[in-house]
Scaffold this motif. Structure first.
Motif, PDB file in Angstrom:
ATOM      1  N   HIS A 163      -0.020   8.817   9.020  1.00 16.30           N
ATOM      2  CA  HIS A 163       0.045   9.692   7.708  1.00 16.30           C
ATOM      3  C   HIS A 163      -1.858   8.552   7.331  1.00 16.30           C
ATOM      4  CE1 HIS A 163       0.268   5.486   7.387  1.00 16.30           C
ATOM      5  NE2 HIS A 163       0.702   5.310   5.967  1.00 16.30           N
ATOM      6  N   ASP A 197      11.991   6.403  15.748  1.00 16.54           N
ATOM      7  CA  ASP A 197      13.467   5.933  14.925  1.00 16.54           C
ATOM      8  C   ASP A 197      14.246   6.713  15.389  1.00 16.54           C
ATOM      9  OD1 ASP A 197      14.621   6.380  12.801  1.00 16.54           O
ATOM     10  OD2 ASP A 197      12.633   6.440  11.102  1.00 16.54           O
ATOM     11  N   SER A 252       3.469  13.108  13.172  1.00 15.50           N
ATOM     12  CA  SER A 252       4.002  12.942  12.426  1.00 15.50           C
ATOM     13  C   SER A 252       5.914  13.371  13.037  1.00 15.50           C
ATOM     14  CB  SER A 252       3.956  13.121  10.980  1.00 15.50           C
ATOM     15  OG  SER A 252       2.620  12.531  10.693  1.00 15.50           O
ATOM     16  N   CYS A 270       5.379   4.552   7.586  1.00 17.28           N
ATOM     17  CA  CYS A 270       4.050   4.436   7.504  1.00 17.28           C
ATOM     18  C   CYS A 270       3.769   2.511   7.598  1.00 17.28           C
ATOM     19  CB  CYS A 270       4.432   4.465   5.841  1.00 17.28           C
ATOM     20  SG  CYS A 270       4.318   6.544   5.236  1.00 17.28           S
ATOM     21  N   ASN A 271       5.167   2.014   7.246  1.00 13.19           N
ATOM     22  CA  ASN A 271       5.039   1.227   8.338  1.00 13.19           C
ATOM     23  C   ASN A 271       4.822   0.605   9.632  1.00 13.19           C
ATOM     24  OD1 ASN A 271       5.369  -0.514   4.977  1.00 13.19           O
ATOM     25  ND2 ASN A 271       7.379  -0.197   5.277  1.00 13.19           N
ATOM     26  N   HIS A 272       4.831   1.654  10.811  1.00 14.11           N
ATOM     27  CA  HIS A 272       4.661   1.326  12.208  1.00 14.11           C
ATOM     28  C   HIS A 272       4.021   2.642  12.290  1.00 14.11           C
ATOM     29  CE1 HIS A 272       8.419  -1.176  10.056  1.00 14.11           C
ATOM     30  NE2 HIS A 272       8.676  -1.652  11.127  1.00 14.11           N
ATOM     31  N   GLN A 273       2.996   2.258  11.595  1.00 12.71           N
ATOM     32  CA  GLN A 273       1.514   3.527  13.132  1.00 12.71           C
ATOM     33  C   GLN A 273       2.648   4.208  12.792  1.00 12.71           C
ATOM     34  OE1 GLN A 273       1.506   1.398  16.348  1.00 12.71           O
ATOM     35  NE2 GLN A 273      -0.348  -0.283  15.600  1.00 12.71           N
ATOM     36  N   GLU A 306       9.175   5.533   4.637  1.00 10.43           N
ATOM     37  CA  GLU A 306       9.123   4.952   4.269  1.00 10.43           C
ATOM     38  C   GLU A 306       8.402   3.528   5.663  1.00 10.43           C
ATOM     39  OE1 GLU A 306       9.212   1.205   1.229  1.00 10.43           O
ATOM     40  OE2 GLU A 306      10.776   2.762   1.197  1.00 10.43           O
ATOM     41  N   ASN A 307       9.166   3.548   6.742  1.00  8.41           N
ATOM     42  CA  ASN A 307       9.855   2.579   7.523  1.00  8.41           C
ATOM     43  C   ASN A 307       8.596   3.080   8.610  1.00  8.41           C
ATOM     44  OD1 ASN A 307      11.295   0.252   9.022  1.00  8.41           O
ATOM     45  ND2 ASN A 307      10.928   2.643  10.658  1.00  8.41           N
ATOM     46  N   TYR A 311       0.796  13.321   5.961  1.00 11.07           N
ATOM     47  CA  TYR A 311       1.114  13.375   7.135  1.00 11.07           C
ATOM     48  C   TYR A 311       0.621  14.752   8.005  1.00 11.07           C
ATOM     49  CZ  TYR A 311       4.365  10.238   4.442  1.00 11.07           C
ATOM     50  OH  TYR A 311       5.110   9.748   3.974  1.00 11.07           O
ATOM     51  N   GLU A 327      13.739   7.302   2.689  1.00 14.99           N
ATOM     52  CA  GLU A 327      13.590   6.094   3.796  1.00 14.99           C
ATOM     53  C   GLU A 327      13.231   5.758   5.284  1.00 14.99           C
ATOM     54  OE1 GLU A 327      16.941   2.900   5.266  1.00 14.99           O
ATOM     55  OE2 GLU A 327      17.500   4.642   3.945  1.00 14.99           O
TER      56      GLU A 327
END
Length: 553
Positions: free
Chosen positions: A173, A195, A187, A167-170, A164-165, A182, A161
């Motif tokens: 990857h 995070d 990463s 990858c949507n926020h730079q 996935e978050n 990654y 989870e």
């Protein structure tokens, strides 16, 4: 004489420098390469007036090459110093001009700005097409999830989870036909810095564990116990992601005896034949041979169980008669001579602010604070981790990890003639239950943690641990510290941790041989050759899992 209008805060047409270079006899300015190269391309001597580290370094090089003169920062605001420097160049102009003309002839091939632009554009285009991840550090999602699940208290679902978050926020990857890839280091650093859940779960788990190791009395931290008998279970699992049969050799690190780590007893090992390769004084199970058949997806496990007593380290609780011989003093104060006059090191001395009246203990603490309180914990891609490279890396980067910072600290202490040395081993990371802890890694060594020791007269060797940068104020970012309660807790505990880790260690730092942990891979493959000795290497397809369990006896 050419004068740099940019240094006066004026915005000028770049052609000004080329025009000035065609008319000037001497160039004087701050020391930016772009400014001075306009003069050097024309074979004109220069005078450097540096105001920052890079300019200082560049001006040093120009003076060392005989292409000009460097003024010190103290002379920067003395007009006569500049006048005298100009006169010095003009009085010996023929000598300076001859060197500069020869230098200009050498660098003409590098004058093509279009070529530089093509190289830069080509690099970034290739990164965008297929190489955005550093090939040396790229890792498939299944392996990255495994690495994170072993080294944290998070489960696979929580990790996936977070990824996935990310990858949507730079988060670094790359999406490929065979899945998401990654960067093993970048990463991870992104997760740690950005995070909030990842940072919070990691911090809280380690705080739970530290509450057993360390206690607070009168606002200061102390080891919770004077000594602890531990049973260690080390397990090394070797697998591969491709079908192959390998003639392997296994090298497992093993705790070594020190003044603070005693009564070490091997209880068992598996396979039992490994005991024939047991070298306790060297800190190894050394070169155990085995044929590994990975064609059916098999994994091979090697393990041992031992007991030992570890004593806490508390600085200054007792005096010592220990002294160093002249040979030991020379050994522990030897450092690369290139660091002695390096501009970055000289700037460090100025910023730290030591003088002749500062004691060795005070100097060591000032250097520790300078590194520990100004560096952010991160995994770095160091092509070399020698003392020289680690020092320059630590003095230029905003972050680092235990090896980089410990070695930089050791080198800086040695430059001050303070004996310093390196210690390597393992620490407990995550709690398992009452009085049980573990440290697990994936394709990384468990026994690779590094800290320093410095020798202080009348005190002896004292430990210096940089673990505080991962749990103190430098670990916080705007993104990972969104929870106000957690941010307050980290800030409140920050200075006490820094005070503790300078001169103190808990009973859960296990020492092993430096060579066993860092210089010898735990698994290598022997391949026979037609002529000469066998080829010894570690195939990229191998995967290693390490687990060290600490159990209080």
């Amino acid at each position: 004489m050419g004068v740099d209008p940019i240094e006066r805060g004026e915005i000028v047409d770049p052609s000004f420098l080329q025009q000035a270079a065609s008319q000037a006899a001497v160039f004087a300015g701050g020391g930016d390469p772009g400014f001075f190269y306009q003069a050097l391309f024309k074979g004109i001597p220069v005078i450097g007036l540096p105001t920052n580290g890079p300019q200082d370094y560049f001006s040093d090089r120009l003076q060392a090459l005989g292409l000009g003169i460097k003024l010190s920062y103290r002379d920067f605001n003395r007009p006569m110093a500049l006048v005298q420097s100009v006169e010095g160049v003009l009085n010996h102009y023929a000598i300076f001009a001859k060197r500069c003309r020869a230098f200009a002839a050498e660098i003409q091939q590098w004058q093509d700005a279009h070529r530089v632009a093509d190289i830069v554009d080509g690099y970034w285009m290739s990164r965008m097409k297929e190489n955005r991840l550093d090939s040396q550090y790229q890792i498939a999602q299944r392996d990255f999830v495994r690495q994170l699940s072993l080294s944290t208290v998070l489960n696979d679902e929580q990790i996936e989870e977070m990824l996935e978050n990310g990858c949507n926020h730079q988060m670094p990857h790359e999406v490929r036909p065979d899945g998401i890839w990654y960067d093993r280091f970048d990463s991870w650093n992104w997760l740690y810095d950005n995070d909030a859940r990842f940072f919070a779960r990691d911090y809280e788990a380690r705080e739970e564990m530290r509450s057993f190791f360390i206690t607070k009395k009168n606002g200061a931290l102390h080891p919770a116990m004077e000594h602890q008998r531990l049973q260690l279970t080390y397990t090394f699992t070797l697998s591969a992601v491709e079908d192959a049969i390998h003639n392997a050799r296994i090298f497992l690190p093993y705790p070594i005896a020190t003044d603070f780590q005693t009564d070490i007893k091997l209880l068992s090992c598996s396979p039992t034949e490994m005991q024939e390769h047991f070298l306790p004084h060297a800190g190894f199970f050394y070169g155990y041979p085995i044929v590994c058949d990975f064609s059916s997806g098999a994994a091979y496990t090697f393990s041992y169980v031992c007991e030992l007593t570890v004593y806490a380290r508390v600085m200054g609780t007792t005096g010592t008669d220990e002294t160093l011989t002249s040979e030991q003093f020379e050994c522990y104060t030897t450092v690369d001579e290139s660091l002695v006059e390096h501009p970055l090191v000289r700037r460090c001395w100025e910023e730290v602010g030591m003088d002749e009246g500062t004691s060795d203990l005070e100097k060591a603490r000032l250097l520790y604070d300078y590194l520990a309180k100004n560096k952010h914990f991160k995994k770095t891609k160091d092509s070399c981790q020698c003392y020289q490279c680690s020092t320059l890396k630590a003095l230029t980067d905003d972050g680092g990890h235990c090896i980089t910072l410990a070695r930089a600290f050791i080198a800086l202490c040695r430059l001050q003639k303070i004996p310093a040395r390196e210690q390597t081993g393992a620490i407990a990371v995550n709690p398992l239950g009452p009085r049980r802890y573990e440290n697990r890694t994936y394709d990384e060594v468990v026994f690779g943690h590094t800290w320093a020791e410095v020798f202080i007269s009348d005190i002896g060797w004292i430990p210096v641990e940089f673990h505080g940068i991962s749990i103190g104020a430098p670990a916080l970012t705007e993104a990972n510290g969104q929870d106000e309660a957690l941010r307050h807790k980290v800030l409140e505990n920050s200075d006490p941790y820094f005070d503790f880790f300078f001169g103190h260690l808990d009973c859960f730092h296990i020492v092993c041989s430096n060579s066993a942990a860092k210089e010898v891979p735990q698994a290598v493959v022997y391949e026979e050759t037609d002529h000469g000795p066998p080829r010894i290497h570690r195939p990229d397809a191998l995967r290693e899992e390490c687990r060290l369990v600490f159990e209080c006896v």
